[in-house]
Design a protein around this motif. Structure first.
Motif, PDB file in Angstrom:
ATOM      1  N   LEU A  71       0.827  -1.206   0.000  1.00 51.68           N
ATOM      2  CA  LEU A  71       0.000   0.000   0.000  1.00 51.68           C
ATOM      3  C   LEU A  71       0.857   1.250   0.000  1.00 51.68           C
ATOM      4  CD1 LEU A  71      -2.838  -0.783   2.591  1.00 51.68           C
ATOM      5  CD2 LEU A  71      -3.045  -0.673   0.116  1.00 51.68           C
ATOM      6  N   PRO A  72       0.331   2.355  -0.578  1.00 49.95           N
ATOM      7  CA  PRO A  72       1.057   3.630  -0.492  1.00 49.95           C
ATOM      8  C   PRO A  72       1.281   3.989   0.968  1.00 49.95           C
ATOM      9  CG  PRO A  72      -0.786   3.781  -2.024  1.00 49.95           C
ATOM     10  CD  PRO A  72      -0.921   2.463  -1.323  1.00 49.95           C
ATOM     11  N   ALA A 122       3.534  10.587   2.953  1.00 56.25           N
ATOM     12  CA  ALA A 122       3.252  11.639   1.981  1.00 56.25           C
ATOM     13  C   ALA A 122       4.154  12.826   2.258  1.00 56.25           C
ATOM     14  CB  ALA A 122       1.787  12.055   2.051  1.00 56.25           C
ATOM     15  N   SER A 140       4.950  13.873  -8.656  1.00 59.52           N
ATOM     16  CA  SER A 140       4.042  12.790  -8.269  1.00 59.52           C
ATOM     17  C   SER A 140       4.508  11.438  -8.790  1.00 59.52           C
ATOM     18  CB  SER A 140       2.629  13.089  -8.791  1.00 59.52           C
ATOM     19  OG  SER A 140       2.109  14.263  -8.213  1.00 59.52           O
ATOM     20  N   PRO A 193       6.413   6.357  -7.371  1.00 61.34           N
ATOM     21  CA  PRO A 193       6.193   5.037  -7.957  1.00 61.34           C
ATOM     22  C   PRO A 193       7.280   4.629  -8.942  1.00 61.34           C
ATOM     23  CG  PRO A 193       4.539   6.618  -8.733  1.00 61.34           C
ATOM     24  CD  PRO A 193       5.261   7.252  -7.590  1.00 61.34           C
ATOM     25  N   LEU A 245      -0.271  -0.048  -7.864  1.00 58.28           N
ATOM     26  CA  LEU A 245      -1.232   0.730  -7.091  1.00 58.28           C
ATOM     27  C   LEU A 245      -0.991   2.229  -7.229  1.00 58.28           C
ATOM     28  CD1 LEU A 245      -1.560  -1.243  -3.721  1.00 58.28           C
ATOM     29  CD2 LEU A 245      -3.345  -0.866  -5.419  1.00 58.28           C
ATOM     30  N   ASN A 246       0.264   2.626  -7.110  1.00 61.66           N
ATOM     31  CA  ASN A 246       0.563   4.052  -7.106  1.00 61.66           C
ATOM     32  C   ASN A 246       0.380   4.714  -8.460  1.00 61.66           C
ATOM     33  OD1 ASN A 246       1.662   5.187  -4.434  1.00 61.66           O
ATOM     34  ND2 ASN A 246       2.657   3.196  -4.554  1.00 61.66           N
ATOM     35  N   LEU A 303      -3.907   9.306  -4.904  1.00 56.03           N
ATOM     36  CA  LEU A 303      -2.719   8.493  -5.123  1.00 56.03           C
ATOM     37  C   LEU A 303      -1.797   9.182  -6.123  1.00 56.03           C
ATOM     38  CD1 LEU A 303      -4.145   4.852  -5.269  1.00 56.03           C
ATOM     39  CD2 LEU A 303      -3.418   6.191  -3.296  1.00 56.03           C
ATOM     40  N   ASP A 304      -0.583   8.693  -6.234  1.00 54.84           N
ATOM     41  CA  ASP A 304       0.412   9.351  -7.080  1.00 54.84           C
ATOM     42  C   ASP A 304      -0.026   9.420  -8.538  1.00 54.84           C
ATOM     43  OD1 ASP A 304       2.154   9.874  -4.986  1.00 54.84           O
ATOM     44  OD2 ASP A 304       3.144   7.931  -5.168  1.00 54.84           O
ATOM     45  N   ASN A 312      -2.509  12.153  -8.789  1.00 52.95           N
ATOM     46  CA  ASN A 312      -1.853  13.443  -8.586  1.00 52.95           C
ATOM     47  C   ASN A 312      -1.034  13.866  -9.798  1.00 52.95           C
ATOM     48  OD1 ASN A 312      -2.932  13.621  -6.020  1.00 52.95           O
ATOM     49  ND2 ASN A 312      -1.121  12.768  -5.018  1.00 52.95           N
ATOM     50  N   PHE A 357      -7.763   6.663  -1.139  1.00 57.11           N
ATOM     51  CA  PHE A 357      -6.984   5.587  -0.532  1.00 57.11           C
ATOM     52  C   PHE A 357      -7.898   4.599   0.201  1.00 57.11           C
ATOM     53  CE2 PHE A 357      -4.830   3.885   3.229  1.00 57.11           C
ATOM     54  CZ  PHE A 357      -3.736   3.277   2.657  1.00 57.11           C
ATOM     55  N   LEU A 395      -9.849   2.431  -2.258  1.00 61.31           N
ATOM     56  CA  LEU A 395      -8.979   1.408  -2.831  1.00 61.31           C
ATOM     57  C   LEU A 395      -8.735   0.285  -1.829  1.00 61.31           C
ATOM     58  CD1 LEU A 395      -7.186   0.653  -5.268  1.00 61.31           C
ATOM     59  CD2 LEU A 395      -5.329   1.884  -4.153  1.00 61.31           C
TER      60      LEU A 395
END
Length: 272
Positions: free
Chosen positions: A111-112, A115, A133, A137, A192-193, A200-201, A204, A226, A229
């Motif tokens: 998971l992310p 931040a 952003s 990832p 995911l990212n 999320l990235d 963004n 988030f 997800l």
């Protein structure tokens, strides 16, 4: 000038790795040696290697955001301590570190994590905002490729030995299981990212290119992206499609089939 923005004469100490990062790196190296040599309880060794390796990747993921933001114009990231590779600086310790670790240990999903707060008033380009952003990832992608490289060259081919009696481990099999598990986690984190989900990235990175009304709608949903997800991955068939994609990508970069998931299961030393 923003109160968060400091002089362009940033002290060199702002770039010195923190003792916390040095400690994490030391745990990674020591646990890797312990796993390779089979020192003590090797399942605990694998657990330490996977968890510390994951925390290391979380730290470098957030550092990548920060260093690109720094060179894109927000020198305040140095003042906020983001350039010292200290995971404790990356916002809330529970949401940024504890929850991702629980997801790794129990669910095998990267998971992310933390931040980095970026002062976008000093970022003068949509391209730079997207790069900030995407930098996190992209770090996970690099990690995944580096971890998969030994397997692509044939290392660890005998890690798992299949027979009528089940699966046994070959020479240094525990080490290759840990490496495979870490590669698997990096693939999950990359996938995911990069999803274009608000907050999320991936989302963004797209936001700067949206029109003003869509940006306002994005900002409205971003705090909940988030959580949505998280719920989808744990309670629906989305989980099946997601892990099928992760398995395919892991195999594509050279990680042997099932090695990552077996490694994640093996690291849970408290279970049979």
């Amino acid at each position: 000038m923003s109160s968060f923005q400091i002089s362009r004469e940033v002290p060199r100490s702002a770039f010195v790795p923190s003792p916390v990062f040095v400690g994490i790196l030391a745990v990674v190296l020591v646990s890797a040696w312990m796993t390779w040599t089979g020192f003590g309880n090797v399942r605990v060794d694998v657990f330490l290697l996977v968890v510390s390796g994951w925390v290391l990747s979380l730290t470098l993921h957030e550092y990548a955001h920060a260093i690109i933001a720094y060179f894109s114009g927000d020198r305040g990231v140095a003042d906020r301590g983001y350039l010292r590779l200290n995971p404790l600086k990356y916002t809330h310790p529970v949401l940024s570190i504890v929850l991702p670790l629980i997801a790794v240990v129990l669910g095998g999903i990267g998971l992310p994590g933390g931040a980095v707060w970026v002062d976008h008033a000093h970022i003068r380009s949509k391209v730079k905002e997207s790069l900030i952003s995407a930098a996190g990832p992209a770090t996970n992608v690099v990690f995944a490729l580096l971890l998969a490289a030994p397997f692509a060259f044939g290392a660890g081919d005998g890690a798992l030995v299949y027979s009528a009696g089940g699966i046994t481990l070959g020479p240094h099999g525990e080490f290759w299981l840990a490496l495979g598990a870490l590669a698997f986690l990096q693939v999950t984190a990359s996938l995911l990212n990069f999803l274009p989900v608000p907050g999320l990235d991936g989302g963004n990175a797209l936001r700067p290119w949206l029109s003003a009304p869509y940006q306002r709608a994005y900002d409205l949903f971003a705090p909940y992206g988030f959580l949505l997800l998280f719920v989808l991955l744990w309670q629906s068939s989305v989980n099946v499609y997601f892990f099928n994609a992760v398995d395919w990508l892991s195999t594509a970069i050279g990680v042997p089939t099932d090695l990552g998931q077996i490694g994640l299961s093996y690291m849970r030393f408290w279970s049979n």
